[in-house]
Design a protein around this motif. Structure first.
Motif, mmCIF file in Angstrom:
data_model
loop_
_atom_site.group_PDB
_atom_site.id
_atom_site.type_symbol
_atom_site.label_atom_id
_atom_site.label_comp_id
_atom_site.label_asym_id
_atom_site.label_seq_id
_atom_site.Cartn_x
_atom_site.Cartn_y
_atom_site.Cartn_z
ATOM 1 N N ARG A 1 0.829 -1.194 0.000
ATOM 2 C CA ARG A 1 0.000 0.000 0.000
ATOM 3 C C ARG A 1 0.878 1.264 0.000
ATOM 4 O O ARG A 1 1.992 1.250 0.543
ATOM 5 C CB ARG A 1 -0.904 0.012 1.229
ATOM 6 C CG ARG A 1 -1.949 -1.101 1.250
ATOM 7 C CD ARG A 1 -3.191 -0.728 0.497
ATOM 8 N NE ARG A 1 -4.142 -1.844 0.445
ATOM 9 C CZ ARG A 1 -5.381 -1.744 -0.031
ATOM 10 N NH1 ARG A 1 -5.814 -0.593 -0.494
ATOM 11 N NH2 ARG A 1 -6.170 -2.803 -0.062
ATOM 12 N N PRO A 2 0.362 2.354 -0.570
ATOM 13 C CA PRO A 2 1.195 3.569 -0.624
ATOM 14 C C PRO A 2 1.569 4.107 0.744
ATOM 15 O O PRO A 2 2.672 4.647 0.924
ATOM 16 C CB PRO A 2 0.322 4.552 -1.407
ATOM 17 C CG PRO A 2 -1.067 3.996 -1.349
ATOM 18 C CD PRO A 2 -0.916 2.517 -1.281
ATOM 19 N N PHE A 3 0.690 3.975 1.739
ATOM 20 C CA PHE A 3 1.015 4.481 3.066
ATOM 21 C C PHE A 3 2.072 3.630 3.762
ATOM 22 O O PHE A 3 2.671 4.069 4.748
ATOM 23 C CB PHE A 3 -0.253 4.595 3.929
ATOM 24 C CG PHE A 3 -1.052 3.322 4.056
ATOM 25 C CD1 PHE A 3 -0.700 2.337 4.974
ATOM 26 C CD2 PHE A 3 -2.173 3.115 3.267
ATOM 27 C CE1 PHE A 3 -1.443 1.169 5.092
ATOM 28 C CE2 PHE A 3 -2.924 1.956 3.378
ATOM 29 C CZ PHE A 3 -2.552 0.973 4.286
ATOM 30 N N VAL A 4 2.303 2.422 3.249
ATOM 31 C CA VAL A 4 3.410 1.605 3.754
ATOM 32 C C VAL A 4 4.727 2.061 3.145
ATOM 33 O O VAL A 4 5.763 2.120 3.808
ATOM 34 C CB VAL A 4 3.152 0.118 3.450
ATOM 35 C CG1 VAL A 4 4.377 -0.729 3.812
ATOM 36 C CG2 VAL A 4 1.920 -0.379 4.193
ATOM 37 N N THR A 5 4.676 2.416 1.872
ATOM 38 C CA THR A 5 5.883 2.843 1.159
ATOM 39 C C THR A 5 6.317 4.242 1.575
ATOM 40 O O THR A 5 7.516 4.508 1.726
ATOM 41 C CB THR A 5 5.626 2.804 -0.362
ATOM 42 O OG1 THR A 5 5.269 1.471 -0.736
ATOM 43 C CG2 THR A 5 6.847 3.234 -1.149
ATOM 44 N N ASP A 6 5.376 5.143 1.772
ATOM 45 C CA ASP A 6 5.699 6.525 2.153
ATOM 46 C C ASP A 6 4.962 6.848 3.449
ATOM 47 O O ASP A 6 3.738 7.008 3.464
ATOM 48 C CB ASP A 6 5.287 7.499 1.052
ATOM 49 C CG ASP A 6 5.840 8.899 1.271
ATOM 50 O OD1 ASP A 6 5.949 9.323 2.442
ATOM 51 O OD2 ASP A 6 6.153 9.581 0.279
ATOM 52 N N ARG A 7 5.717 6.935 4.523
ATOM 53 C CA ARG A 7 5.123 7.146 5.846
ATOM 54 C C ARG A 7 4.565 8.550 6.031
ATOM 55 O O ARG A 7 3.940 8.839 7.064
ATOM 56 C CB ARG A 7 6.167 6.853 6.936
ATOM 57 C CG ARG A 7 6.658 5.411 6.944
ATOM 58 C CD ARG A 7 5.539 4.448 7.291
ATOM 59 N NE ARG A 7 6.007 3.049 7.352
ATOM 60 C CZ ARG A 7 5.244 2.028 7.687
ATOM 61 N NH1 ARG A 7 3.982 2.233 8.005
ATOM 62 N NH2 ARG A 7 5.736 0.792 7.717
ATOM 63 N N HIS A 8 4.788 9.435 5.063
ATOM 64 C CA HIS A 8 4.195 10.761 5.159
ATOM 65 C C HIS A 8 2.704 10.739 4.823
ATOM 66 O O HIS A 8 1.998 11.709 5.108
ATOM 67 C CB HIS A 8 4.921 11.740 4.221
ATOM 68 C CG HIS A 8 6.336 12.006 4.611
ATOM 69 N ND1 HIS A 8 7.407 11.347 4.045
ATOM 70 C CD2 HIS A 8 6.862 12.857 5.545
ATOM 71 C CE1 HIS A 8 8.532 11.780 4.586
ATOM 72 N NE2 HIS A 8 8.229 12.698 5.497
ATOM 73 N N LEU A 9 2.240 9.667 4.232
ATOM 74 C CA LEU A 9 0.831 9.547 3.910
ATOM 75 C C LEU A 9 0.040 9.173 5.169
ATOM 76 O O LEU A 9 0.434 8.277 5.913
ATOM 77 C CB LEU A 9 0.611 8.501 2.823
ATOM 78 C CG LEU A 9 1.001 8.933 1.408
ATOM 79 C CD1 LEU A 9 0.997 7.731 0.471
ATOM 80 C CD2 LEU A 9 0.051 10.012 0.894
ATOM 81 N N ALA A 10 -1.070 9.865 5.359
ATOM 82 C CA ALA A 10 -1.934 9.611 6.515
ATOM 83 C C ALA A 10 -3.346 9.334 6.009
ATOM 84 O O ALA A 10 -4.141 10.258 5.809
ATOM 85 C CB ALA A 10 -1.937 10.808 7.464
ATOM 86 N N PRO A 11 -3.683 8.075 5.771
ATOM 87 C CA PRO A 11 -5.017 7.755 5.253
ATOM 88 C C PRO A 11 -6.125 8.235 6.185
ATOM 89 O O PRO A 11 -5.962 8.250 7.415
ATOM 90 C CB PRO A 11 -5.000 6.226 5.150
ATOM 91 C CG PRO A 11 -3.548 5.878 5.018
ATOM 92 C CD PRO A 11 -2.829 6.883 5.865
ATOM 93 N N VAL A 12 -7.247 8.589 5.587
ATOM 94 C CA VAL A 12 -8.406 9.023 6.366
ATOM 95 C C VAL A 12 -9.528 8.001 6.289
ATOM 96 O O VAL A 12 -10.634 8.246 6.780
ATOM 97 C CB VAL A 12 -8.911 10.404 5.878
ATOM 98 C CG1 VAL A 12 -7.885 11.480 6.182
ATOM 99 C CG2 VAL A 12 -9.260 10.361 4.390
ATOM 100 N N VAL A 13 -9.254 6.846 5.681
ATOM 101 C CA VAL A 13 -10.193 5.728 5.651
ATOM 102 C C VAL A 13 -9.489 4.512 6.242
ATOM 103 O O VAL A 13 -8.281 4.548 6.515
ATOM 104 C CB VAL A 13 -10.685 5.431 4.215
ATOM 105 C CG1 VAL A 13 -11.417 6.639 3.656
ATOM 106 C CG2 VAL A 13 -9.534 5.037 3.300
ATOM 107 N N PHE A 14 -10.239 3.453 6.442
ATOM 108 C CA PHE A 14 -9.666 2.226 6.987
ATOM 109 C C PHE A 14 -8.479 1.775 6.149
ATOM 110 O O PHE A 14 -8.526 1.788 4.917
ATOM 111 C CB PHE A 14 -10.731 1.133 7.009
ATOM 112 C CG PHE A 14 -10.212 -0.233 7.376
ATOM 113 C CD1 PHE A 14 -9.852 -0.532 8.685
ATOM 114 C CD2 PHE A 14 -10.067 -1.217 6.398
ATOM 115 C CE1 PHE A 14 -9.366 -1.788 9.022
ATOM 116 C CE2 PHE A 14 -9.587 -2.468 6.728
ATOM 117 C CZ PHE A 14 -9.234 -2.762 8.045
#
Length: 270
Positions: free
Chosen positions: A154-167
């Motif tokens: 998942r992209p949030f695993v690759t780039d920790r700057h991403l903060a998902p707002v869904v599950f």
């Protein structure tokens, strides 16, 4: 990179399945519901298979159909991550709310594409609700094997700057399952209500894009979901039992929306 427009892929299925609407059908909006009629039939009137759906796990092989995702560490992956970071920085509270609501796999999320008719709800449309729930079950038959085969984090695993707002789903990223379901469902719903084809396809495009807004899918995941959803819809249209159930659900839906019955179709409407 924004996913290619859903309408391009919807037109492919439109040409393959011959789902042209009659010129006599209404071209504007959805009419008010007609006067009270008999209660809607129970969803159990649909004939059930052993799996409760229409396809087998081998009906659609996404690993064979889809291009591979951009390679890990590639310039294309970085471009996609930067696009997700841009969406994260610019999304509004309304964007977040919409993305969260679209995390639900429900055909009733398409209400606005039909003009938000109050009768478009699962209580009044049990056959319609069941038909699209079964599309979701069929999608699940081959989605997780494809995700495992491609194995994209998942992209949030690759780039920790991403903060998902869904599950944050634990499954792999490619292709997008939500996008696949949305595209397949849009194709079927547009076949049932061809008067609203443009609005339905536009809504599915937004629905799929909201997986990027939510921060859980790359744009190329969503693009692959467009392809996968088109393949799923075409596989369903090749199943006589699905067509029979679709026509039954379409009659229920169109009656509730105050639309005339669908005209006979040379391929599968009798």
């Amino acid at each position: 990179m924004r996913a290619r427009s859903l309408i391009f892929f919807a037109n492919i299925v439109f040409a393959l399945s011959g789902c042209a609407a009659s010129a006599q059908l209404q071209q504007q909006g959805v009419n008010p519901a007609p006067s009270a009629t008999a209660p809607p039939p129970a969803a159990s009137q649909f004939a059930l298979s052993a799996r409760g759906a229409y396809l087998r796990p081998t009906s659609v092989d996404l690993y064979r159909l889809l291009p591979p995702p951009p390679a890990a560490g590639s310039a294309q992956e970085r471009t996609e991550l930067d696009e997700l970071l841009r969406l994260q920085a610019t999304r509004t509270a309304a964007d977040v709310q919409r993305a969260r609501a679209d995390a639900a796999l429900s055909i009733f999320r398409f209400a606005d594409a039909l003009g938000n008719p109050p009768q478009f709800n699962p209580q009044q449309l049990p056959l319609t609700a069941e038909l699209f729930a079964r599309i979701g079950r069929d999608e699940g038959l081959f989605m997780n094997p494809a995700k495992s085969a491609f194995g994209r984090p998942r992209p949030f695993v690759t780039d920790r700057h991403l903060a998902p707002v869904v599950f944050e789903p634990p499954s792999a990223s490619y292709p997008s399952g939500h996008s696949t379901w949305a595209v397949a469902s849009a194709i079927v719903l547009a076949d049932m209500v061809p008067e609203r084809r443009a609005q339905i396809f536009a809504r599915a495009d937004e629905y799929a894009h909201n997986r990027e807004v939510g921060g859980v899918h790359y744009p190329s995941d969503v693009y692959a979901g467009h392809l996968a959803g088109t393949a799923l819809a075409e596989a369903l249209f090749d199943q006589p039992r699905f067509i029979a159930d679709e026509l039954t659900a379409a009659a229920e839906l169109r009656r509730a929306l105050g639309l005339a019955p669908l005209p006979p179709h040379p391929l599968y409407r009798h």
